[in-house]
Design an enzyme around this catalytic site. Structure first.
Site, PDB file in Angstrom:
ATOM      1  N   LYS A  11      -6.334  40.468   9.709  1.00 20.72           N
ATOM      2  CA  LYS A  11      -5.804  40.622  11.074  1.00 20.72           C
ATOM      3  C   LYS A  11      -6.035  39.344  11.852  1.00 20.72           C
ATOM      4  CE  LYS A  11      -9.964  40.776  13.249  1.00 20.72           C
ATOM      5  NZ  LYS A  11     -10.414  39.781  14.255  1.00 20.72           N
ATOM      6  N   GLY A 102     -11.695  40.609   7.156  1.00 17.35           N
ATOM      7  CA  GLY A 102     -11.590  40.931   5.740  1.00 17.35           C
ATOM      8  C   GLY A 102     -12.528  42.029   5.288  1.00 17.35           C
ATOM      9  N   GLY A 103     -13.783  41.982   5.721  1.00 19.40           N
ATOM     10  CA  GLY A 103     -14.737  43.015   5.336  1.00 19.40           C
ATOM     11  C   GLY A 103     -14.360  44.375   5.889  1.00 19.40           C
ATOM     12  N   SER A 105     -11.420  45.397   6.757  1.00 14.27           N
ATOM     13  CA  SER A 105     -10.214  45.868   6.079  1.00 14.27           C
ATOM     14  C   SER A 105     -10.542  46.418   4.698  1.00 14.27           C
ATOM     15  CB  SER A 105      -9.201  44.731   5.964  1.00 14.27           C
ATOM     16  OG  SER A 105      -7.987  45.198   5.404  1.00 14.27           O
ATOM     17  N   ASP A 137     -14.223  47.356  13.732  1.00 12.22           N
ATOM     18  CA  ASP A 137     -12.822  47.041  13.439  1.00 12.22           C
ATOM     19  C   ASP A 137     -12.216  47.940  12.368  1.00 12.22           C
ATOM     20  OD1 ASP A 137     -12.827  45.010  15.286  1.00 12.22           O
ATOM     21  OD2 ASP A 137     -12.980  43.382  13.828  1.00 12.22           O
TER      22      ASP A 137
END
Length: 280
Positions: A11, A102-103, A105, A137
């Site tokens: 993102k 990234g983590g 997601s 997130d």
């Protein structure tokens, strides 16, 4: 079904306002969050041995309980009462500790993947409730829409925007600690009354709202972030911004051809990670 293969998208934040520090140590935020097509690849397979095993093979990414993907799978097994084994293989394509989520997601994608693999039948809303306990997130990646995120990032409202938008991501191979950035942030003007649009009909509308309260902290320690922002503008971006707490910077471009030309130019001039991507 013995295994599932899934994409875990990164993102960017078109907007990141830090409103106040909360008594629990978190911060109230207001963000516009956008998924992009740079993705980690995740495979989740049933195993004959109980428990969760995560393999990644990327320096700086843990394989055990310190990995959010491990905790996501373990949480679903605990909540569902399923005594099975899961092998999770992650191929990292998203830079680590780079402001691209990234983590988070990976954790969200594992929640959705285990739910599918085991036929648990949890709704997205239930998965988001589980996910927010893993990371602020995580719910956004289950929401699967461009979103206005409020609270700690878990209160999500869909935002209408043009799609796709082409971006160039540039990462100078720096790992930035989100905790360090927030610890060094000095809150100033209150922004509660600022109005953020819920509709973006053209790329200029998106460029007009680009702002990130964390930029000044990260740039103060890593001036290369400002250099990258300026270089993106020089190669044709209509706007550039650091994503999240950094160190990735993105520029928005009018079309794919312009983005790819800019990416080629920047890659040739530096040893940075540079890639052209589009929004999802």
């Amino acid at each position: 079904m013995k295994k599932v293969k899934l994409k875990a998208p990164a993102k960017v934040n078109y907007r990141l306002d830090v409103l106040r520090r909360r008594p629990d140590g978190y911060h109230d935020l207001r963000m516009i969050m956008q998924r992009i097509d740079l993705c980690d690849d995740i495979e989740i397979a049933l195993s004959g041995t109980r428990g969760v095993r995560v393999t990644c093979g990327r320096d700086g990414v843990p394989d055990g309980p310190d990995n959010i993907a491990w905790r996501a799978a373990d949480a679903l097994l605990t909540i569902s009462g399923r005594a099975v084994g899961l092998d999770i293989a992650i191929t990292k394509n998203i830079p680590v500790a780079a402001g691209l989520g990234g983590g988070s997601s990976d954790g969200a994608t594992v929640l959705m993947g285990v739910n599918e693999l085991l036929g648990l039948g949890f709704s997205d809303e239930r998965l988001m409730e589980i996910g927010v306990k893993l990371g602020a997130d995580v719910p956004f990646f289950i929401f699967k829409k461009t979103a206005l995120a409020e609270g700690i990032g878990d209160k999500l409202t869909a935002v209408e925007t043009i799609s796709p938008v082409w971006l160039v991501l540039v990462n100078p191979h720096l790992h930035v600690s989100t905790g360090w950035v927030y610890q060094n942030l000095r809150l100033t003007a209150m922004k509660d009354d600022d109005i953020i649009p819920r509709f973006y009909g053209k790329i200029e509308d998106v460029c007009a709202i680009l702002a990130n309260d964390l930029e000044s902290v990260t740039i103060g320690r890593f001036p290369v972030i400002q250099e990258i922002k300026e270089r993106l503008l020089r190669v044709g971006a209509c706007g550039s911004l650091m994503s999240g707490s950094g160190s990735t910077v993105f520029g928005l471009f009018k079309d794919e051809a312009a983005a790819r030309r800019a990416a080629e130019t920047l890659a040739a001039e530096s040893n940075w990670f540079v890639v052209a991507v589009k929004t999802l």
